[in-house]
Enzyme design. Structure first.
Site, PDB file in Angstrom:
ATOM      1  N   GLU A  77     -41.987 -37.007  82.901  1.00  0.00           N
ATOM      2  CA  GLU A  77     -42.829 -35.809  82.811  1.00  0.00           C
ATOM      3  C   GLU A  77     -43.851 -35.784  83.934  1.00  0.00           C
ATOM      4  O   GLU A  77     -44.208 -34.722  84.437  1.00  0.00           O
ATOM      5  CB  GLU A  77     -43.508 -35.750  81.425  1.00  0.00           C
ATOM      6  CG  GLU A  77     -42.502 -35.353  80.345  1.00  0.00           C
ATOM      7  CD  GLU A  77     -42.791 -35.918  78.975  1.00  0.00           C
ATOM      8  OE1 GLU A  77     -43.898 -36.415  78.727  1.00  0.00           O
ATOM      9  OE2 GLU A  77     -41.866 -35.871  78.136  1.00  0.00           O
ATOM     10  N   GLU A 131     -35.239 -43.899  80.423  1.00  0.00           N
ATOM     11  CA  GLU A 131     -35.378 -42.675  79.638  1.00  0.00           C
ATOM     12  C   GLU A 131     -34.605 -41.549  80.317  1.00  0.00           C
ATOM     13  O   GLU A 131     -35.119 -40.913  81.249  1.00  0.00           O
ATOM     14  CB  GLU A 131     -36.856 -42.275  79.551  1.00  0.00           C
ATOM     15  CG  GLU A 131     -37.732 -43.326  78.902  1.00  0.00           C
ATOM     16  CD  GLU A 131     -39.016 -42.721  78.339  1.00  0.00           C
ATOM     17  OE1 GLU A 131     -39.244 -42.899  77.139  1.00  0.00           O
ATOM     18  OE2 GLU A 131     -39.759 -42.071  79.084  1.00  0.00           O
ATOM     19  N   LYS A 163     -48.143 -39.150  74.418  1.00  0.00           N
ATOM     20  CA  LYS A 163     -48.201 -38.015  75.357  1.00  0.00           C
ATOM     21  C   LYS A 163     -49.514 -37.247  75.136  1.00  0.00           C
ATOM     22  O   LYS A 163     -50.516 -37.853  74.779  1.00  0.00           O
ATOM     23  CB  LYS A 163     -46.954 -37.141  75.211  1.00  0.00           C
ATOM     24  CG  LYS A 163     -45.670 -37.964  75.348  1.00  0.00           C
ATOM     25  CD  LYS A 163     -44.428 -37.155  75.493  1.00  0.00           C
ATOM     26  CE  LYS A 163     -43.232 -38.094  75.598  1.00  0.00           C
ATOM     27  NZ  LYS A 163     -41.965 -37.389  75.835  1.00  0.00           N
ATOM     28  N   GLY A 216     -37.220 -35.604  74.066  1.00  0.00           N
ATOM     29  CA  GLY A 216     -37.723 -34.471  73.289  1.00  0.00           C
ATOM     30  C   GLY A 216     -36.663 -33.439  72.942  1.00  0.00           C
ATOM     31  O   GLY A 216     -36.975 -32.341  72.498  1.00  0.00           O
ATOM     32  N   SER A 239     -35.514 -39.408  72.375  1.00  0.00           N
ATOM     33  CA  SER A 239     -35.107 -39.065  71.005  1.00  0.00           C
ATOM     34  C   SER A 239     -34.697 -40.288  70.189  1.00  0.00           C
ATOM     35  O   SER A 239     -33.776 -40.219  69.375  1.00  0.00           O
ATOM     36  CB  SER A 239     -33.985 -38.020  71.025  1.00  0.00           C
ATOM     37  OG  SER A 239     -34.437 -36.845  71.656  1.00  0.00           O
ATOM     38  N   HIS A 291     -43.395 -41.990  84.323  1.00  0.00           N
ATOM     39  CA  HIS A 291     -42.713 -41.208  83.280  1.00  0.00           C
ATOM     40  C   HIS A 291     -42.125 -39.943  83.904  1.00  0.00           C
ATOM     41  O   HIS A 291     -42.746 -39.329  84.773  1.00  0.00           O
ATOM     42  CB  HIS A 291     -43.696 -40.860  82.157  1.00  0.00           C
ATOM     43  CG  HIS A 291     -42.998 -40.343  80.944  1.00  0.00           C
ATOM     44  ND1 HIS A 291     -42.513 -39.051  80.871  1.00  0.00           N
ATOM     45  CD2 HIS A 291     -42.652 -40.949  79.784  1.00  0.00           C
ATOM     46  CE1 HIS A 291     -41.913 -38.888  79.706  1.00  0.00           C
ATOM     47  NE2 HIS A 291     -41.976 -40.039  79.024  1.00  0.00           N
ATOM     48  N   ASN A 320     -45.400 -43.567  72.909  1.00  0.00           N
ATOM     49  CA  ASN A 320     -46.026 -42.750  73.948  1.00  0.00           C
ATOM     50  C   ASN A 320     -46.465 -41.461  73.256  1.00  0.00           C
ATOM     51  O   ASN A 320     -45.645 -40.602  72.976  1.00  0.00           O
ATOM     52  CB  ASN A 320     -45.020 -42.464  75.069  1.00  0.00           C
ATOM     53  CG  ASN A 320     -45.601 -41.531  76.118  1.00  0.00           C
ATOM     54  OD1 ASN A 320     -46.788 -41.189  76.082  1.00  0.00           O
ATOM     55  ND2 ASN A 320     -44.763 -41.107  77.062  1.00  0.00           N
TER      56      ASN A 320
HETATM   57  P1  13P Z   1     -39.070 -38.509  72.642  1.00  0.00           P
HETATM   58  O1  13P Z   1     -38.958 -39.752  71.819  1.00  0.00           O
HETATM   59  O2  13P Z   1     -39.967 -37.479  72.043  1.00  0.00           O
HETATM   60  O3  13P Z   1     -37.738 -37.975  73.058  1.00  0.00           O
HETATM   61  O4  13P Z   1     -39.815 -38.938  74.002  1.00  0.00           O
HETATM   62  C1  13P Z   1     -39.393 -40.074  74.681  1.00  0.00           C
HETATM   63  C2  13P Z   1     -40.365 -40.378  75.752  1.00  0.00           C
HETATM   64  O5  13P Z   1     -40.502 -39.632  76.704  1.00  0.00           O
HETATM   65  C3  13P Z   1     -41.180 -41.580  75.609  1.00  0.00           C
HETATM   66  O6  13P Z   1     -41.871 -41.867  76.775  1.00  0.00           O
END
Ligand code: 13P
Length: 250
Positions: free
Chosen positions: A98, A168, A11, A174, A213, A96, A9
């Site tokens: 976010e 997640e 992002k 992150g 992560s 997601h 992803n």
């Molecule tokens: P990270 O791997 O940067 O923690 O992000 C995970 C994520 O949100 C994947 O959709």
């Protein structure tokens, strides 16, 4: 046997030329090596066509990171499931954290997005996960269970069979703080049990990915667990080498 999947992803990262470079590096990294691990790149809308051209015929899947909850019409700035399909996407990330956190994504809207994605033949990568507060209050199983019930339970078993689920935990995204393999496994097993209560043995065939992560140093331990079928990778998917190394961690 469930499909093993490692999905990136990206992002809101990379310009189009940078994304093209990244996709080329991923492709170069896997070239000529047959693998039983399905790779998917979740790219920004602007990158879909270009990245699609690069990975065409490689077996790597192409995902968008969101789609509209409406079919078409006067919805300025939105991108529909049929547009994604026509641009070459086979997958779409939905729900997601976010988007739930910053853009007011609700379960209700996700039900509409899921239906439209499935109607277009897109495979949804449906994300669930609890916040740190919810975990510390001991509510994590309930929170994730209701995210699954409120959205995925609107499907029939035939459609549910093709859905990819991603667990997640918000506190692991992150932050560099990964869920332990035990924490991830117990939640994945719980999600599968919830899915089985509605879809029966179909749940056994559904891939459930871990995200938060996940990196080359911890992927092996996570992927060794019986209910963890791969990963949804954020930061580490922006480096082709790390992404491929994660894919080799099964
Ligand atoms: P990270 O791997 O940067 O923690 O992000 C995970 C994520 O949100 C994947 O959709």
């Amino acid at each position: 046997m469930r499909t093993k999947i490692v999905a990136g992803n990206w992002k809101m990262n990379t310009t189009v030329p940078e994304g093209v470079e990244l996709a080329k590096n991923v492709l170069a990294g896997i070239s000529g090596k047959p693998s039983d691990v399905m790779l998917i790149l979740g790219v920004p809308f602007t990158h879909i066509t270009k990245v699609g051209e690069i990975i065409s015929g490689s077996g790597i899947g192409l995902a968008a990171q969101n789609c509209a909850d409406k079919e078409s019409g006067a919805y300025t700035g939105e991108v529909s499931a049929s547009m994604l399909r026509s641009a070459g996407c086979g997958y779409v990330i939905l729900g997601h954290s976010e988007r739930r956190q910053y853009y007011g994504e609700t379960d209700e809207r996700l039900v509409a997005k899921l239906a439209l994605a499935m109607k277009e033949g897109l495979v949804p990568i449906f994300c669930v996960g609890e916040t740190l507060e919810q975990r510390e209050a001991g509510n994590h199983f309930n929170v994730v269970e209701s995210q699954v019930r409120n959205v995925l339970f609107t499907l029939d078993p035939v459609h549910a069979a093709s859905v990819i689920v991603a667990y997640e935990p918000v506190w692991a995204i992150g932050t560099g703080k990964t869920a332990t393999a035990e924490q991830a496994q117990e939640m994945h097993a719980h999600i599968r049990k919830v899915l089985a209560s509605k879809f029966g043995e179909v749940a056994d065939g559904m891939s459930i990915l871990y995200g938060g992560s996940c990196k080359p140093s911890n992927a092996k331990e996570l992927f060794a667990r019986p209910d963890i079928d791969g990963g949804l990778i954020g930061g580490a998917s922006l480096k082709a080498e790390d992404f491929i190394s994660i894919a080799k961690s099964f």
